[in-house]
Scaffold this motif. Structure first.
Motif, PDB file in Angstrom:
ATOM      1  N   VAL A 413       0.862  -1.181   0.000  1.00 13.78           N
ATOM      2  CA  VAL A 413       0.000   0.000   0.000  1.00 13.78           C
ATOM      3  C   VAL A 413       0.894   1.225   0.000  1.00 13.78           C
ATOM      4  N   SER A 414       0.567   2.203  -0.831  1.00  9.50           N
ATOM      5  CA  SER A 414       1.433   3.374  -0.975  1.00  9.50           C
ATOM      6  C   SER A 414       1.307   4.349   0.182  1.00  9.50           C
ATOM      7  N   GLU A 415       0.220   4.329   0.913  1.00  9.63           N
ATOM      8  CA  GLU A 415       0.025   5.279   2.005  1.00  9.63           C
ATOM      9  C   GLU A 415       0.994   4.967   3.145  1.00  9.63           C
ATOM     10  N   PRO A 416       1.520   6.004   3.792  1.00  4.34           N
ATOM     11  CA  PRO A 416       2.513   5.783   4.853  1.00  4.34           C
ATOM     12  C   PRO A 416       1.886   5.189   6.110  1.00  4.34           C
ATOM     13  N   LEU A 417       2.740   4.477   6.862  1.00  3.15           N
ATOM     14  CA  LEU A 417       2.342   3.922   8.152  1.00  3.15           C
ATOM     15  C   LEU A 417       2.721   4.903   9.258  1.00  3.15           C
ATOM     16  N   PRO A 418       1.920   4.971  10.315  1.00  5.78           N
ATOM     17  CA  PRO A 418       0.609   4.322  10.465  1.00  5.78           C
ATOM     18  C   PRO A 418      -0.424   4.974   9.555  1.00  5.78           C
ATOM     19  N   PHE A 419      -1.378   4.176   9.095  1.00  6.22           N
ATOM     20  CA  PHE A 419      -2.408   4.719   8.227  1.00  6.22           C
ATOM     21  C   PHE A 419      -3.177   5.813   8.961  1.00  6.22           C
ATOM     22  N   ALA A 420      -3.571   6.825   8.224  1.00  6.02           N
ATOM     23  CA  ALA A 420      -4.178   8.007   8.830  1.00  6.02           C
ATOM     24  C   ALA A 420      -5.695   7.873   8.918  1.00  6.02           C
ATOM     25  N   PHE A 421      -6.259   8.595   9.867  1.00  7.01           N
ATOM     26  CA  PHE A 421      -7.710   8.734   9.909  1.00  7.01           C
ATOM     27  C   PHE A 421      -8.166   9.415   8.624  1.00  7.01           C
ATOM     28  N   GLY A 422      -9.234   8.898   8.045  1.00 11.17           N
ATOM     29  CA  GLY A 422      -9.748   9.448   6.803  1.00 11.17           C
ATOM     30  C   GLY A 422      -9.084   8.907   5.563  1.00 11.17           C
ATOM     31  N   SER A 423      -8.065   8.041   5.728  1.00  8.63           N
ATOM     32  CA  SER A 423      -7.399   7.454   4.568  1.00  8.63           C
ATOM     33  C   SER A 423      -8.229   6.296   4.023  1.00  8.63           C
ATOM     34  N   SER A 424      -7.749   5.728   2.926  1.00 10.87           N
ATOM     35  CA  SER A 424      -8.460   4.589   2.334  1.00 10.87           C
ATOM     36  C   SER A 424      -8.415   3.361   3.232  1.00 10.87           C
ATOM     37  N   GLN A 425      -7.519   3.359   4.230  1.00  7.91           N
ATOM     38  CA  GLN A 425      -7.396   2.226   5.139  1.00  7.91           C
ATOM     39  C   GLN A 425      -8.187   2.429   6.438  1.00  7.91           C
ATOM     40  N   ASP A 426      -8.887   3.544   6.559  1.00  3.02           N
ATOM     41  CA  ASP A 426      -9.689   3.825   7.756  1.00  3.02           C
ATOM     42  C   ASP A 426     -11.086   3.256   7.550  1.00  3.02           C
ATOM     43  N   TRP A 427     -11.193   1.948   7.728  1.00  5.77           N
ATOM     44  CA  TRP A 427     -12.445   1.242   7.458  1.00  5.77           C
ATOM     45  C   TRP A 427     -13.551   1.688   8.415  1.00  5.77           C
ATOM     46  N   THR A 428     -13.231   1.804   9.701  1.00  8.11           N
ATOM     47  CA  THR A 428     -14.241   2.210  10.675  1.00  8.11           C
ATOM     48  C   THR A 428     -14.713   3.627  10.400  1.00  8.11           C
ATOM     49  N   GLY A 429     -13.797   4.526  10.072  1.00  6.00           N
ATOM     50  CA  GLY A 429     -14.184   5.900   9.783  1.00  6.00           C
ATOM     51  C   GLY A 429     -15.132   5.986   8.607  1.00  6.00           C
ATOM     52  N   ALA A 430     -14.883   5.202   7.564  1.00  5.10           N
ATOM     53  CA  ALA A 430     -15.757   5.222   6.395  1.00  5.10           C
ATOM     54  C   ALA A 430     -17.136   4.661   6.730  1.00  5.10           C
TER      55      ALA A 430
END
Length: 717
Positions: A413-430
């Motif tokens: 995944v291209s997004e940096p760690l730790p994944f940010a709130f509101g990112s494509s990896q923020d499943w709960t936020g979505a």
């Protein structure tokens, strides 16, 4: 009042904690814990003491035979070595021919259940048939079962239970005349000796051939198909809610495969763990299990390969009136009254690419809504758990899967760690942004390696050199981050303040592994028990936000002998029981102190929280609560260090009365390296005991042993 106030100011705790030496493991002076019984939080839900089973037919089921419906070919050829499936189900026993392989074929034209059934060709004198070995038998124990057979009238068939090499080390049930139609014949045996390698044989002589449709063997003392000793000990354990049927398993499970005549339920290829599922334990059986152990049922529906229509039909089968279409089917299966199941989980870890039916969060949020709408149309009273993942969970799983190739690895995944709130990896936020109206609980999972810590620069786990006192806090720090994440979601979406959404921690467990290719390193025997105790403490402190919790190894708290017979509770099981017996339904009270918890190593928003979890009583962790009737006070003191610790217990707003009862868990007398947690309902490990004693009065100053969990309980005036 929010029980989150009980932990004190987060900013003050962090500031104070930074001044404490990371290397300290022993307090320089007695720890002081001030317990203020006038500051009372919301009751601790009894549903925080949950157990988890995966897949559908689990280790609580009493069936002794593997592949009793002949999913696999009956052959003497070497079994295919399983290279995936992660070994979670262990090696499977198999059926082999009696006599030459050529006398047993798999017949698709006259199958009793599934794709085929074994057809055995006979000779006049030499016996032919099939057998399965590796059965644990006990001398004098009765076993019952059944077999479905069809065949030529000239076939002479018998079913034998064998416990030794001599001709007399067996008992045979002779089958009468067979016909072209399958006939189910009852079986009854009594073993003549102890063995770990018993065998069941189905063999015949004479003319023609015979089919074996299905066969079953259970201890005669089974309770509705469940292991009697396991039921007894699970009830003792105090499990208040049971989650079923998974887990990863549920994303490819069709609930309709598990209803009706048990012998006619089809065996299926099990996709999640690359195994086989007999479907012997279905919804109706699970409901019986919950009744037997006194647990509330939590049913998970398939939101992976499943759909809204199937989920709605499942709700109707379970909760519909007997006059409804699916309620009528339930009644025909012997269960007239609706079950009234309240807790329903929609999917499992749908954020993970390892999950069958995984899709983008944009698509999945819509699928979640459609499924919940359809389910609530059938029963508006159900409470729904969403399959969520905070950025911390997504980041942790990302590192684990890539480093250990878990679930066949994961794409970069291209997004940096730790994944940010509101990112494509923020499943709960979505999910909260698009589905809040269709969520009662956020289903959050968390696992952890107490011996390992995340190295962000390398994006992998490395061995931890921390003292035991910090290793055991790694999982409870992950719990703390969930509440920090909720605060961030409320900041971003203020309307959530008015939503009664709580957390459902419906999978959690410590894990033990090495970063290398070798076995996991030896660890302290109290590593997992102490870890679990601190996790429960953190659940208790946030009783306003925790709606339920289900330990992945909760069912695995039962100890067993080599035959699989339950013989007591393991250390982890005793932790659950002791805390359940003192704190289920209790009212948390404030605990203050002058010793903030020390931050552990790790990365905030991956394997750590911004504020250390726990009470301000380092190195101890102290939790206290009033009984529901406010007549007794219980104080739990966890000492995660390897030295004795002294603690002063100062009571405010309450006056103790009478003697104090003490329950204490310590390391076993002959410590051995802690085994990996059994997980997913497996049993194993030696039984543990709790030391009970009495003090003449409520203690003011106590000395707690190294690596211990101690609960003091006393009455109040």
């Amino acid at each position: 009042m929010s029980t989150r106030i009980l932990a004190g100011s987060a900013a003050a705790v962090v500031a104070a904690a930074l001044s404490v030496s990371l290397a300290a493991t022993v307090a320089a002076q007695p720890v002081t814990a001030t317990i203020d019984a006038t500051r009372v939080g919301q009751p601790i839900t009894r549903l925080v003491f949950g157990g988890f089973m995966e897949p559908a037919t689990t280790f609580v089921w009493a069936e002794m035979l593997a592949d009793r419906k002949f999913f696999a070919e009956v052959t003497s050829k070497p079994a295919t070595v399983q290279t995936d499936g992660f070994g979670r189900r262990g090696p499977q026993r198999r059926w082999v021919p009696i006599g030459a392989d050529s006398f047993v074929t798999m017949d698709r034209t006259n199958a009793y259940v599934g794709e085929w059934s074994p057809l055995v060709r006979l000779e006049a004198a030499a016996p032919h048939g099939l057998a399965q070995s590796g059965l644990p038998l006990r001398a004098g124990r009765a076993y019952t079962g059944r077999v479905a057979l069809s065949g030529a009238p000239g076939a002479r068939v018998g079913v034998s239970l064998v416990w030794g090499p001599n001709p007399g080390d067996r008992q045979e049930v002779a089958i009468g005349t067979l016909s072209a139609a399958y006939r189910v014949v009852p079986l009854a045996f009594t073993a003549g000796a102890d063995t770990s390698d018993g065998r069941l044989e189905i063999a015949g002589t004479g003319g023609g051939s015979f089919h074996v449709g299905v066969v079953s063997l259970m201890p005669a003392d089974n309770v509705s198909g469940f292991k009697a000793s396991t039921i007894r000990h699970l009830k003792e354990l105090g499990i208040e809610i049971a989650r079923w049927p998974g887990g990863n398993f549920v994303s490819a499970y069709d609930w309709r495969d598990g209803i009706g005549d048990r012998d006619r339920r089809p065996p299926r290829r099990e996709l999640a763990w690359n195994g086989m599922e007999t479907n012997d334990m279905g919804i109706d059986d699970f409901m019986t299990f919950c009744r037997l152990i006194g647990a509330e049922p939590y049913l998970a529906v398939n939101s992976g390969l499943g759909d809204a229509h199937s989920a709605a039909e499942e709700v109707e089968y379970v909760n519909g009136a007997p006059t409804s279409r699916l309620g009528t089917l339930r009644a025909a299966n012997g269960h007239l009254a609706p079950y009234g199941v309240k807790i329903w989980g929609v999917g499992n870890e749908m954020y993970g690419p390892w999950q069958w039916g995984h899709m983008s969060i944009r698509q999945y949020a819509e699928k979640h809504n459609l499924m919940v709408q359809a389910m609530r149309k059938v029963d508006p009273a159900i409470e729904v758990i969403a399959s969520g993942a905070t950025p911390e969970e997504a980041s942790w799983c990302y590192i684990e899967n890539r480093q250990f190739n878990t679930f066949e690895g994961r794409e970069k995944v291209s997004e940096p760690l730790p994944f940010a709130f509101g990112s494509s990896q923020d499943w709960t936020g979505a999910l909260l942004a698009t589905s809040a109206d269709h969520i009662d609980y956020l289903g959050e999972h968390f696992y952890g390696y107490p011996n390992l810590v995340v190295d962000l620069a390398r994006e992998q786990f490395v061995e931890s050199d921390e003292p035991l006192a910090l290793k055991v806090r790694r999982l409870s720090n992950r719990v703390q981050f969930k509440f920090e994440a909720w605060d961030e979601y409320v900041r971003r979406m203020p309307h959530l303040k008015d939503r009664a959404i709580r957390f459902a921690f419906d999978e959690w467990s410590p894990r033990n592994r090495s970063v290398g290719s070798g076995p996991a390193p030896a660890s302290h025997p109290m590593l997992n028990p102490l870890t679990n105790a601190l996790v429960y403490h953190e659940f208790f402190r946030h009783s306003d936000m925790v709606g339920l919790a289900v330990a992945t190894g909760g069912m695995g708290g039962v100890a067993s002998d080599p035959s699989g017979e339950a013989i007591g509770l393991r250390l982890e099981g005793q932790v659950m029981k002791v805390l359940h017996d003192h704190f289920a339904g209790a009212l948390p009270v404030a605990v203050e102190g002058r010793s903030p918890q020390v931050p552990a190593k790790g990365v905030v928003a991956i394997d750590n929280s911004a504020r250390p979890s726990g009470s301000p009583t380092y190195p101890l962790d102290v939790f206290a609560a009033l009984s529901p009737d406010r007549r007794t006070l219980a104080i739990s003191v966890v000492n995660p260090t390897e030295a004795p610790q002294e603690c002063e217990l100062n009571l405010t707003g309450v006056e103790a009365s009478g003697p104090a009862r003490v329950s204490q868990l310590t390391a076993p007398d002959s410590p051995a390296p802690a085994p990996p947690s059994p997980g997913m309902g497996r049993f194993g490990g030696p039984p543990a005991t709790v030391a009970h004693s009495t003090l003449p009065q409520a203690p003011r100053r106590v000395t707690v042993p190294p690596a211990s969990i101690t609960v003091y309980e006393f009455g109040m005036k």
